[in-house]
Scaffold this motif. Structure first.
Motif, short mmCIF file in Angstrom:
data_model
loop_
_atom_site.label_atom_id
_atom_site.label_comp_id
_atom_site.label_asym_id
_atom_site.label_seq_id
_atom_site.Cartn_x
_atom_site.Cartn_y
_atom_site.Cartn_z
N ASP B 31 0.91 -1.21 -0.03
CA ASP B 31 -0.12 0.03 0.05
C ASP B 31 0.90 1.15 -0.27
O ASP B 31 0.36 2.52 0.31
N TYR B 32 2.39 1.21 -0.37
CA TYR B 32 2.90 2.43 -0.52
C TYR B 32 3.99 2.07 -1.32
O TYR B 32 4.56 1.08 -1.30
N TYR B 36 13.26 4.92 -5.51
CA TYR B 36 14.53 5.51 -4.93
C TYR B 36 15.80 5.68 -6.02
O TYR B 36 15.43 4.97 -6.93
N LEU B 46 15.10 8.69 -1.55
CA LEU B 46 13.84 8.74 -2.13
C LEU B 46 13.51 9.84 -3.11
O LEU B 46 13.97 11.19 -2.85
N ARG B 51 0.82 6.40 -3.33
CA ARG B 51 -0.09 5.34 -2.40
C ARG B 51 -1.41 4.90 -3.60
O ARG B 51 -1.69 5.63 -4.41
N PHE B 89 15.36 2.48 -8.17
CA PHE B 89 14.76 1.53 -7.76
C PHE B 89 13.36 1.60 -7.29
O PHE B 89 12.99 2.62 -6.89
N TYR B 93 5.48 -1.48 0.07
CA TYR B 93 5.72 -1.81 1.62
C TYR B 93 4.11 -2.21 1.76
O TYR B 93 3.11 -1.51 1.10
N SER B 94 4.07 -3.14 2.71
CA SER B 94 2.74 -3.69 3.27
C SER B 94 2.95 -3.60 4.72
O SER B 94 3.57 -4.05 5.41
N GLY B 95 2.07 -2.68 5.25
CA GLY B 95 1.94 -2.56 6.65
C GLY B 95 1.42 -3.65 7.35
O GLY B 95 2.12 -3.62 8.51
N ALA B 98 6.31 -7.92 6.40
CA ALA B 98 7.45 -7.53 7.04
C ALA B 98 7.65 -5.73 6.91
O ALA B 98 7.12 -5.08 6.44
N ASP B 99 8.49 -5.41 7.87
CA ASP B 99 8.40 -4.10 8.20
C ASP B 99 9.47 -3.27 7.35
O ASP B 99 9.41 -2.03 7.21
N GLY B 100 10.14 -3.71 6.19
CA GLY B 100 11.18 -3.30 5.49
C GLY B 100 10.34 -3.02 4.09
O GLY B 100 9.20 -3.48 3.77
N LEU B 101 11.19 -2.12 3.24
CA LEU B 101 10.79 -2.18 1.86
C LEU B 101 11.08 -3.29 1.04
O LEU B 101 12.28 -3.92 1.37
N PHE B 103 12.33 -4.23 -2.76
CA PHE B 103 12.73 -3.47 -3.81
C PHE B 103 12.75 -4.32 -4.95
O PHE B 103 12.97 -5.33 -4.86
N GLY B 104 12.70 -3.55 -6.31
CA GLY B 104 12.98 -4.27 -7.59
C GLY B 104 14.48 -4.41 -7.57
O GLY B 104 15.33 -3.57 -6.70
#
Lengths: 114, 113
Positions: B31-32, B36, B46, B51, B89, B93-95, B98-101, B103-104
């Motif tokens: 959802d985010y 980068y 960033l 969103r 990149f 992110y999914s709330g 996992a708490d991290g981003l 990345f592609g």
């Protein structure tokens, strides 16, 4: 103002050695993240701290990897008995709150295991 | 399992042209979606983020287009300049995950003068 700093910037280790990588986040940032970036790849999430609490360590590749943030500011990523596949850039990021907030990355520590 | 697929791997664009980088995702819990920019020897920075409740976001020369039904999003760099040459990149992110981003794999962009 100071951004995220990491030290050392470069580290060469012999296979089997232990290494410790340091991250100084932006002052006042609650959240701290560690990522691993292999050559030519995107960063991959390793672990997450909210203040001193390690809330997520789902990305740590093995039990040789250990991270801590005892006072809720500086963090250390430790790799025990390094292997060649551990060679990568280790990035630290901090944010005011959680993942949806802007994550500010440090320059990374480039680790080469021989 | 690669959760965010990015293309192309490399891109060469003439100065003044439009650079377009595409990303696709599978996890509908994302959802985010930030983009980068990374220069050699530096950490990612960033550039712009979106969103899923909007289809487009523009900041200066940089625009994100988002297609929720197709689970795709793209970065457009208008009037590309040599100083835009870097690796880009996309991330997600999914709330609830996992708490991290996530990345592609990155796109190496070269703007030719």
């Amino acid at each position: 103002g100071a951004g995220v700093s990491q030290s050392p910037r470069y580290k060469v280790a012999k296979r089997g050695q232990d290494v410790a990588l340091r991250c100084d986040p932006i002052s006042g940032h609650v959240s701290l993240f560690w990522y691993q970036q292999a050559l030519g790849q995107g960063p991959e999430f390793l672990t997450y701290f909210q203040n001193e609490a390690q809330l997520d360590k789902s990305g740590l590749p093995s039990d040789r990897f250990f991270a801590e943030r005892p006072e809720g500011s500086v963090s250390t990523l430790k790799i025990q008995r390094t292997q060649q596949e551990d060679s990568a850039v280790y990035l630290c990021a901090s944010s005011v709150n959680r993942g949806r907030e802007t994550q500010y990355f440090g320059p990374g520590t480039r680790l080469l295991v021989l | 399992q690669q959760q965010v697929k990015q293309s192309p791997q490399s891109l060469i664009v003439q100065k003044g042209g439009i650079s377009i980088i595409n990303c696709a995702y599978e996890n509908t819990a994302f959802d985010y979606f930030p983009w980068y920019q990374q220069f050699p020897g530096k950490g990612p920075a960033l550039l712009i983020a979106i969103r899923p409740d909007v289809s487009e976001k523009k900041e200066g020369r940089f625009t994100i287009s988002f297609n929720k039904s197709a689970k795709q999003f793209s970065l457009h760099i208008m009037d590309s300049q040599p100083g835009d040459s870097a690796t880009y990149f996309c991330a997600a992110y999914s709330g609830g995950g996992a708490d991290g981003l996530t990345f592609g794999k990155g796109t190496h962009l070269i703007i030719q003068p």
